[in-house]
Design an enzyme around this catalytic site. Sequence first.
Site, PDB file in Angstrom:
ATOM      1  N   ARG A 121       0.844  -1.191   0.000  1.00  0.00           N
ATOM      2  CA  ARG A 121       0.000   0.000   0.000  1.00  0.00           C
ATOM      3  C   ARG A 121       0.881   1.244   0.000  1.00  0.00           C
ATOM      4  O   ARG A 121       2.078   1.165   0.234  1.00  0.00           O
ATOM      5  CB  ARG A 121      -0.935   0.008   1.213  1.00  0.00           C
ATOM      6  CG  ARG A 121      -0.208  -0.064   2.554  1.00  0.00           C
ATOM      7  CD  ARG A 121      -1.181   0.007   3.716  1.00  0.00           C
ATOM      8  NE  ARG A 121      -0.486  -0.099   4.994  1.00  0.00           N
ATOM      9  CZ  ARG A 121      -1.046   0.141   6.176  1.00  0.00           C
ATOM     10  NH1 ARG A 121      -2.323   0.497   6.236  1.00  0.00           N
ATOM     11  NH2 ARG A 121      -0.372   0.025   7.289  1.00  0.00           N
ATOM     12  N   ASN A 159      -5.199   8.092   4.322  1.00  0.00           N
ATOM     13  CA  ASN A 159      -5.034   7.200   5.467  1.00  0.00           C
ATOM     14  C   ASN A 159      -3.567   7.148   5.869  1.00  0.00           C
ATOM     15  O   ASN A 159      -2.704   6.809   5.058  1.00  0.00           O
ATOM     16  CB  ASN A 159      -5.503   5.779   5.139  1.00  0.00           C
ATOM     17  CG  ASN A 159      -5.469   4.869   6.357  1.00  0.00           C
ATOM     18  OD1 ASN A 159      -6.282   5.011   7.258  1.00  0.00           O
ATOM     19  ND2 ASN A 159      -4.532   3.944   6.386  1.00  0.00           N
ATOM     20  N   GLU A 160      -3.293   7.536   7.101  1.00  0.00           N
ATOM     21  CA  GLU A 160      -1.940   7.438   7.663  1.00  0.00           C
ATOM     22  C   GLU A 160      -0.869   7.913   6.668  1.00  0.00           C
ATOM     23  O   GLU A 160       0.072   7.199   6.328  1.00  0.00           O
ATOM     24  CB  GLU A 160      -1.644   6.008   8.109  1.00  0.00           C
ATOM     25  CG  GLU A 160      -2.492   5.557   9.285  1.00  0.00           C
ATOM     26  CD  GLU A 160      -2.109   4.176   9.793  1.00  0.00           C
ATOM     27  OE1 GLU A 160      -2.401   3.871  10.949  1.00  0.00           O
ATOM     28  OE2 GLU A 160      -1.521   3.384   9.015  1.00  0.00           O
ATOM     29  N   GLU A 319      -8.059   4.748  15.268  1.00  0.00           N
ATOM     30  CA  GLU A 319      -7.665   3.344  15.287  1.00  0.00           C
ATOM     31  C   GLU A 319      -6.953   3.023  16.590  1.00  0.00           C
ATOM     32  O   GLU A 319      -6.110   3.789  17.052  1.00  0.00           O
ATOM     33  CB  GLU A 319      -6.710   3.007  14.136  1.00  0.00           C
ATOM     34  CG  GLU A 319      -7.295   3.025  12.742  1.00  0.00           C
ATOM     35  CD  GLU A 319      -6.267   2.596  11.702  1.00  0.00           C
ATOM     36  OE1 GLU A 319      -5.325   1.845  12.073  1.00  0.00           O
ATOM     37  OE2 GLU A 319      -6.392   2.992  10.535  1.00  0.00           O
ATOM     38  N   TRP A 327       2.168  -6.582  13.004  1.00  0.00           N
ATOM     39  CA  TRP A 327       3.337  -6.066  12.302  1.00  0.00           C
ATOM     40  C   TRP A 327       4.594  -5.987  13.163  1.00  0.00           C
ATOM     41  O   TRP A 327       5.608  -5.436  12.741  1.00  0.00           O
ATOM     42  CB  TRP A 327       3.030  -4.686  11.721  1.00  0.00           C
ATOM     43  CG  TRP A 327       2.148  -3.804  12.559  1.00  0.00           C
ATOM     44  CD1 TRP A 327       0.802  -3.651  12.433  1.00  0.00           C
ATOM     45  CD2 TRP A 327       2.543  -2.966  13.647  1.00  0.00           C
ATOM     46  NE1 TRP A 327       0.325  -2.767  13.378  1.00  0.00           N
ATOM     47  CE2 TRP A 327       1.370  -2.318  14.131  1.00  0.00           C
ATOM     48  CE3 TRP A 327       3.763  -2.685  14.262  1.00  0.00           C
ATOM     49  CZ2 TRP A 327       1.390  -1.429  15.204  1.00  0.00           C
ATOM     50  CZ3 TRP A 327       3.785  -1.792  15.330  1.00  0.00           C
ATOM     51  CH2 TRP A 327       2.598  -1.178  15.776  1.00  0.00           C
ATOM     52  N   GLU A 367      -3.071  -8.407   6.947  1.00  0.00           N
ATOM     53  CA  GLU A 367      -3.500  -8.054   8.307  1.00  0.00           C
ATOM     54  C   GLU A 367      -4.483  -9.077   8.887  1.00  0.00           C
ATOM     55  O   GLU A 367      -5.223  -8.757   9.802  1.00  0.00           O
ATOM     56  CB  GLU A 367      -4.107  -6.649   8.313  1.00  0.00           C
ATOM     57  CG  GLU A 367      -3.070  -5.588   8.016  1.00  0.00           C
ATOM     58  CD  GLU A 367      -3.626  -4.172   8.071  1.00  0.00           C
ATOM     59  OE1 GLU A 367      -3.065  -3.357   8.812  1.00  0.00           O
ATOM     60  OE2 GLU A 367      -4.602  -3.887   7.356  1.00  0.00           O
ATOM     61  N   LYS A 368      -4.429 -10.311   8.394  1.00  0.00           N
ATOM     62  CA  LYS A 368      -5.402 -11.302   8.858  1.00  0.00           C
ATOM     63  C   LYS A 368      -5.193 -11.698  10.315  1.00  0.00           C
ATOM     64  O   LYS A 368      -6.116 -12.196  10.966  1.00  0.00           O
ATOM     65  CB  LYS A 368      -5.371 -12.540   7.967  1.00  0.00           C
ATOM     66  CG  LYS A 368      -4.066 -13.308   7.928  1.00  0.00           C
ATOM     67  CD  LYS A 368      -4.163 -14.493   6.966  1.00  0.00           C
ATOM     68  CE  LYS A 368      -2.841 -15.264   6.864  1.00  0.00           C
ATOM     69  NZ  LYS A 368      -1.803 -14.436   6.214  1.00  0.00           N
ATOM     70  N   HIS A 370      -4.233  -9.423  12.587  1.00  0.00           N
ATOM     71  CA  HIS A 370      -4.473  -8.216  13.388  1.00  0.00           C
ATOM     72  C   HIS A 370      -5.834  -8.364  14.057  1.00  0.00           C
ATOM     73  O   HIS A 370      -6.827  -8.687  13.423  1.00  0.00           O
ATOM     74  CB  HIS A 370      -4.453  -6.985  12.484  1.00  0.00           C
ATOM     75  CG  HIS A 370      -4.381  -5.681  13.222  1.00  0.00           C
ATOM     76  ND1 HIS A 370      -5.398  -5.228  14.051  1.00  0.00           N
ATOM     77  CD2 HIS A 370      -3.409  -4.733  13.261  1.00  0.00           C
ATOM     78  CE1 HIS A 370      -5.056  -4.053  14.541  1.00  0.00           C
ATOM     79  NE2 HIS A 370      -3.849  -3.734  14.086  1.00  0.00           N
TER      80      HIS A 370
END
Length: 691
Positions: A121, A159-160, A319, A327, A367-368, A370
């Site tokens: 990303r 985003n971020e 968030e 991560w 991110e599964k 997370h």
Amino acid sequence: MARREHRWPRPLAGQPERIWYGGDYNPDQWPEEVWDDDIRLMTQAGVNLVSVGIFSWAAIETSEGVYDFGWLDRIIDKLGRAGIAVDLASATSSPPMWLTQAHPEVLWKDYRGDTCWPGARQHWRPTSPVFRGYALKLCRAMAEHYKDNPYVVAWHVGNEYGCHNRFDYSDDAMRAFQQWCQRRYKTIDAVNDAWGTAFWAQRMNDFSEIVPPRFIGDGNFMNPGKLLDFKRFSSDALKAFYEAERDALAEITPDRPLTTNFMISAGGTVLDYDDWADEVDFVSNDHYFTPGEAHLDELAYAASLTDGVARKDPWLLMENSTSAVNWRPINYRKEPGQLVRDALAHLAMGADGICFFQWRQSRAGAEKFHSAMVPHAGEDSQVYRDVCALGADLNRLADEGLIGTRLVRSKVAVVFDYQSQWATEHTATPTQEVHHWTEPLAWFRALADNGITADVVPVRGAWDEYDAVVLPALYLIDEATARRVREYVADGGRLLVSSYSGIADENDHVWLGGYPGAIRDVVGVRSEEFAPLGAGDGTLDHLDLSNGATAHGIADVITSVAPSARVLATFRSDPWVGMDGKPAITVNDYGDGKAVYVAGLLGREGLALSLSELLDELGVETRPEPDRGDVLRVERADESDENHFVFIFNRTHEDAMVDVEGEPIVSSLTHITASEHSAVIRPNGVLVVKL
């Protein structure tokens, strides 16, 4: 430039104002038959806000100029009819494959010139005019389509920013950096002066000779002024891209507040978030816990800094995690009670909204693993039960009048500066073991050990309105800030300064005449050189102080003390070290105020040990025993003080006994006595009372 007027998302029509509660929602990752179950579980948990579409560009614009809003329309309608508002993303965070395949020139390059290819990303460069054109086209299409949608209450822009594309060294970036320097300095001679280019024959004749700090060979040293300015430029370049997105959305939907999620934490210095906060309608932050014993303190510190960046206007925790992230090398779970405790800590520090990443835990993708509000285990899980309990707590606090209150100002401000951190990151400094960001956190924790929950205030903020101010390793102090320091102390302020402060000006030019040059007159001491403290391999690894504290990292070799100053503690060392008996902690009378100087970095433990005497010397009251330091107390109140709440958090791994003044409203892992005059707060517990 003036700060944008604070605008907060309004509730859906017919609904009362509540504390916003929810998280990132990615319905496009799931078949539509899951959506109704999502809404059932959201309603059950008290969710009233979700962020939608953050990484959905490829699902919205399926090919160039071909839009599919149907699925997004359906889920927004389902959410809205269930009373759940939508924070709608601009969806521009990650470009689709069709775009980068057609236009690889939008991809950012690293300092060696290698291209960052798609596969994760944020693989775009903010200075690319091509990418900006595509992104703004999508923003306008989103705004036009949803401008009259009653369920969209805010825009989630990007985003971020800078999480992965903070630095770009492409030719687009080079041209933009040249233009940035021309705006900032006006003439190339001014750039030469700011960067000290007389050193190593780096003088430039024209702005076209400016290049980004690209690869210069392993082990070489980049020009520090240039590198500092490139970090400033990179923050500004991303901000300019955000502003373009914001303005494209605002032009079509002027009634909708806009935000973007910062990444404020103790060590989170990707962008100058205090500067960015001028450009949002309300501040939003993403924060993820630090595993281990610093968990609560670092969270409270970061939340306080967020409140400082927001200038005590309400802000949104956009968030955080219900449990583990994905991560880190080891992704520790949250302990029982920490989901609720952490959320309430952000709330205590000024947040009027608590959101998580994400709603439903992903089955696939990076991110599964997370954690999420609905974990892989489903609704029959402790995480989801805690999510429901937190929703009930937030509704109770709203009913009791928490909305409209603000974080009550502390007696003490701890000053933080993004650009001082950037400057101390250079590879040619007295020691690579010392950076600015660790010191404000150490002071915050030491003050908490002494019963004071400090406010963390950006250097541009109103720190000079506090009873006492800490300047912790504030490496960069320009003339304007030095003047503020002098006026503050001369007018009766109480100042505490640590080593490595006031070393250089805004261009990273060292103040001459001895350290801390910018404010040497205020603290009343003069240091001729640093004494770095290293690993102990035959070198000096620490210095003991006469008061029992120990310095690590770095210390000052103070050779003179003003007649107006007194020595409160000295260093202890072997004679051949040359530090034995030299001043370690001093206090100076300056005008109507006083300034303490700590000539070494003492860490949390040494500061906590020393602070009792120092605060007493400065006339700053601390909380009396018995629970001093065992708990963190935070207060929120409205202007009339009609609604005044006290949040009490256990900082230890032992039960904490506290006196209860007021009516208990919300508690977790807390036992309140029958008389309600005292309570036992267990580890990871919290008690909220209303006075």
